[in-house]
Each structure stands twice: as structure tokens, then as C-alpha cells.
Design an enzyme around this catalytic site. Structure first.
Site, mmCIF file in Angstrom:
data_model
loop_
_atom_site.group_PDB
_atom_site.id
_atom_site.type_symbol
_atom_site.label_atom_id
_atom_site.label_comp_id
_atom_site.label_asym_id
_atom_site.label_seq_id
_atom_site.Cartn_x
_atom_site.Cartn_y
_atom_site.Cartn_z
ATOM 1 C CG HIS A 393 -4.362 9.381 3.503
ATOM 2 N ND1 HIS A 393 -4.236 8.643 2.346
ATOM 3 C CD2 HIS A 393 -3.088 9.634 3.925
ATOM 4 C CE1 HIS A 393 -2.955 8.449 2.079
ATOM 5 N NE2 HIS A 393 -2.241 9.045 3.010
ATOM 6 C CG ASP A 397 -4.045 6.462 -2.592
ATOM 7 O OD1 ASP A 397 -4.576 6.309 -1.478
ATOM 8 O OD2 ASP A 397 -4.112 5.622 -3.509
#
Length: 420
Positions: A393, A397
Site C-alpha cells: 500500500h 493504491d
């Protein structure tokens, strides 16, 4: 006399294990001749002699883990008596695993003390069996490391037996040179058990996978793909290849190609996180996770987006075979930008995989299974495949990951677009 040292055989190698010596003491050797096989963190590699001469001494016997740059044998002109050059023991490691540094906290007259004792697992095991106080043993290995022979010599000399440790005292073990990463040494078990040493590949994999889960915030996206047409497309391809006398294409080969095409369209997935920046790779190099008897290996299909499906099939089949035979070279397992892990052949329908750092994503592929689907007003049977993307992450995204999986789904459900 020149030393044969433990060479750096891969970009991530820190030490190596002498798997087997192909020459014995007293044998003549020629420059460039293979004298031993070395197990690195990635593969089994051949070690070439640096000089002409005679193998006069083997310092690291088979099974020994040796840091890069440390001597493992001596080459001479053959005039030195072998007996005078022989080494009775290996200095670093045993059949029980890698060298460890043990941090022991004990109480002497109520006062705690902490010290670092460097010893091989075998040396520590023998010390327990012989009731030898490991603290009283003088190590003769590299950096004062205690070896099996050191413990046996101490026992023969009447070394003080290990004192009883009062209740509440702690003994913990950490990797050599890193006493901060503390883990329990004694694992409570019941019943009989067998200690099985990790291979070098398993040991390094365990470390890296742990680091990946600790450092990279994983998130997971799963999608169901109708691969009915893909299976039919594969049959047509294989019929053509068989008629031409060529090898067959697997579903995984088509998947690799589809992923490569999707990565070419969405470069935001083909990245690595690098602190204050993201590295967007220009090449698309896909790693294929392969289970082997010595651990998980990941051969890399380089420039997969530029290869045909049949070329991917040939390369993948060759590298997977050589991975299981431990014949892959280190460069063939380096430089991957994305990894695919497929457990479908074992009947696993869905799973999540740990990211293969420094990559930022890995695709876990399950088995295709027949499921009922609505086609208008009619219920039909379709083959459904589920894949799960694990993504870092910090670099990717959620929306980007979802878009990528949608592209993979579109390609696999319309297989002609894979090869177009």
C-alpha cells in the site's frame, strides 16, 4: 598458499553452504575447474578453482555455512604434508542449521548478567549432551566462534559443567550479529519430534518473507474470472503446436502473458517502494514461484510482455525444471518486477501470497472450478478462476490495484487479446 574463499555468487548472498566437495585433499586442480558446489540463498552454484595447484587443505567441510570472503580451502604446490594441514572440524556451522549468537540472561548470586556467546547449533547441542558450560569454552572458529571440537576439547579437559539455571531465568536466541531480533530458543513441545535443519534457501526465504510482512503494509484484492473461453483457446493452441511438433502451453503460461500485457498497460503496478520514492520499472520481468525440495525458488521470465505465449511456455518449463534440479543460475532468479504464485494444480481455490520484496505486488492464482452462472434466463456451467493480488500500500493504491485486476480479467475472458 592461496586460499579458496567463499565467493559472492548472487547479489543478495551474505554467506554460503558448502554442499559437496568434488575434489579431495591431495587432488591436483586446474584454474577454472569445478571443485565444489555451493548452496546460496537462491540456488546450488558451481565453484571454480582460482589457481592451478594441489588441494592441500579443506577448511569448510560439506554442510558448513561460511560468510562471503572467508577461506574454505587452501591450494598449494603439493609439497606441504597433508597431515600437517588437515583441519579436524568445520568452524562455523552444523547439520542443525546456521551459526547463531545466543544471548543468555542468568542470575549469579541474585545479580543478572547478559553476555553474547557465539556458537554453532551443533556445538551448543553437544555442550548440553556433555554437560559442558558453553560460557567456559574458548572458541577457535572465525571471530572466536565456538565449534563442535572446541566443546569436545573442553569436555576432555574437564571443563566446568553447566550450572543449574534458577527458575525464572531466560535463554533466547537471535541470528548471528543481530542480538536485537530476539526469538525463543526453547520451543515447548510434547511427544517425540525430529529436528530438521532449514536449507540455506529456506532460511533466507523465512527472513525475507518476515521482513516483507513486517515492512510492507499488504492489502488484498480478489476477482473471479470466467476462463471457459481461455481453456478452449488453450486447446486450440495446443492442437496447433502438437501438429507442428512443439511443446504445449499451460494455463499458467497464458496467465503470465496476460499479466505481462496488463502490466505494460498499467505501469503503476510494475514498481518498487524505495523510501521517499517509487521506482517504476521499464522492463516487465515476471517471477514464477516454484516449489522445490530445498524451498521456494522464483525463476524470472524476462521481458515477458515481448515474448509469445509459446516462448513463455518454453522458458517457464525449462527454468521450472532446472529450479527443481537446483541447476538455475543466480541471474535467472534476479531482477523480477512482479511475481505469480499458482497453487491451482493442488486444488486450492483461493489464497493470499506474501509480496516478494523489493517488488510491490504478487498475484495468487487458484484452481478453476465449474460454477453455475446465469446467461440471460438460462443457467449454465462456466469455469471460474479466482486470483488475489497482494499489493504494497506504500506504492500502490487500492483503485490502481482494482483497475489492474479488471484488465487481467478482461484479457483472460477474451483470450485473443492476449496474443493480439
Amino acid at each position: 598458499m592461496p586460499d579458496i574463499i567463499m565467493p559472492r555468487l548472487s547479489d543478495t548472498m551474505e554467506d554460503g553452504v558448502v554442499s559437496v566437495w568434488l575434489k579431495k585433499v591431495g587432488d591436483p586442480i586446474a584454474r577454472g575447474e569445478i571443485v565444489a558446489e555451493i548452496e546460496t540463498d537462491k540456488a546450488l552454484m558451481e565453484l571454480e578453482a582460482y589457481d592451478d595447484g594441489v588441494l592441500e587443505r579443506i577448511i569448510a567441510e560439506a554442510g558448513v555455512r561460511v560468510p562471503i570472503g572467508e577461506p574454505i580451502a587452501v591450494v598449494g604446490d603439493g609439497t606441504t604434508p597433508v597431515a600437517a594441514q588437515s583441519v579436524p572440524s568445520t568452524p562455523a556451522v552444523s547439520d542443525l542449521g546456521s551459526t547463531t549468537a545466543v544471548v543468555e540472561t542468568r542470575r549469579d548470586e541474585g545479580v543478572p548478567r547478559t553476555q553474547v556467546v557465539k556458537a554453532s547449533p551443533l556445538a551448543r547441542k553437544i555442550a548440553r549432551e556433555l554437560d559442558v558450560d558453553i560460557d567456559a569454552v574458548v572458541g577457535t572458529g572465525p571471530g572466536g566462534r565456538i565449534t563442535k571440537v572446541d566443546v569436545q576439547a573442553a569436555h576432555s579437559a574437564g571443563a566446568v559443567v553447566t550450572p543449574a539455571v534458577p527458575s525464572g531465568d531466560v535463554s533466547v536466541v537471535a541470528p548471528s550479529g543481530d542480538v536485537s531480533a530476539v526469538a525463543p530458543q526453547e520451543v515447548p513441545v510434547s511427544g517425540d519430534f525430529e529436528e530438521v535443519a532449514l536449507t540455506n534457501i529456506q532460511r533466507v526465504s523465512a527472513t525475507r518473507l518476515t521482513e516483507s510482512k513486517q515492512q510492507a503494509p499488504h492489502f488484498y484484492v480478489t476477482i473471479a474470472i470466467d476462463v471457459t473461453e481461455l481453456f478452449a483457446f488453450r486447446e486450440r493452441i495446443n492442437a496447433t503446436l502438437t501438429a507442428a511438433g512443439d511443446g504445449k502451453v499451460s494455463v499458467n503460461d497464458l496467465l503470465v502473458k496476460a499479466v505481462a500485457v496488463a502490466l505494460a498497460k498499467n505501469r503503476a503496478i510494475n514498481v518498487s517502494f524505495a523510501g521517499d520514492k517509487v521506482l517504476r520499472h521499464k522492463g516487465i520481468h515476471i517471477g514464477i514461484a516454484v516449489a522445490t525440495p530445498v524451498g521456494l525458488l522464483v525463476p524470472v521470465i524476462r521481458d515477458a510482455d515481448r515474448l509469445s505465449v509459446s516462448e513463455i511456455a518454453t522458458d517457464s518449463r525449462d527454468k521450472a525444471t532446472r529450479a527443481r534440479d537446483r541447476k538455475l543460475r543466480a541471474p535467472e532468479m534476479s531482477g523480477g518486477t512482479f511475481t505469480i504464485s499458482n497453487l491451482g494444480m493442488f486444488g486450492i481455490e483461493q489464497f493470499t501470497a506474501v509480496i516478494n520484496a523489493p517488488e510491490a505486488a504478487i498475484l495468487a492464482v487458484g484452481a478453476a472450478a465449474d460454477e453455475l452462472r446465469l446467461d440471460g434466463d438460462e443457467v449454465v456451467v462456466r469455469k471460474i478462476l479466482r486470483v488475489t493480488l497482494s499489493a504494497d500500500h506504500r506504492a500502490i493504491d487500492g483503485a490502481v490495484a482494482a483497475q489492474f485486476l479488471a484488465q487481467v480479467k478482461e484479457l483472460l475472458e477474451n483470450p485473443l487479446r492476449i496474443v493480439a
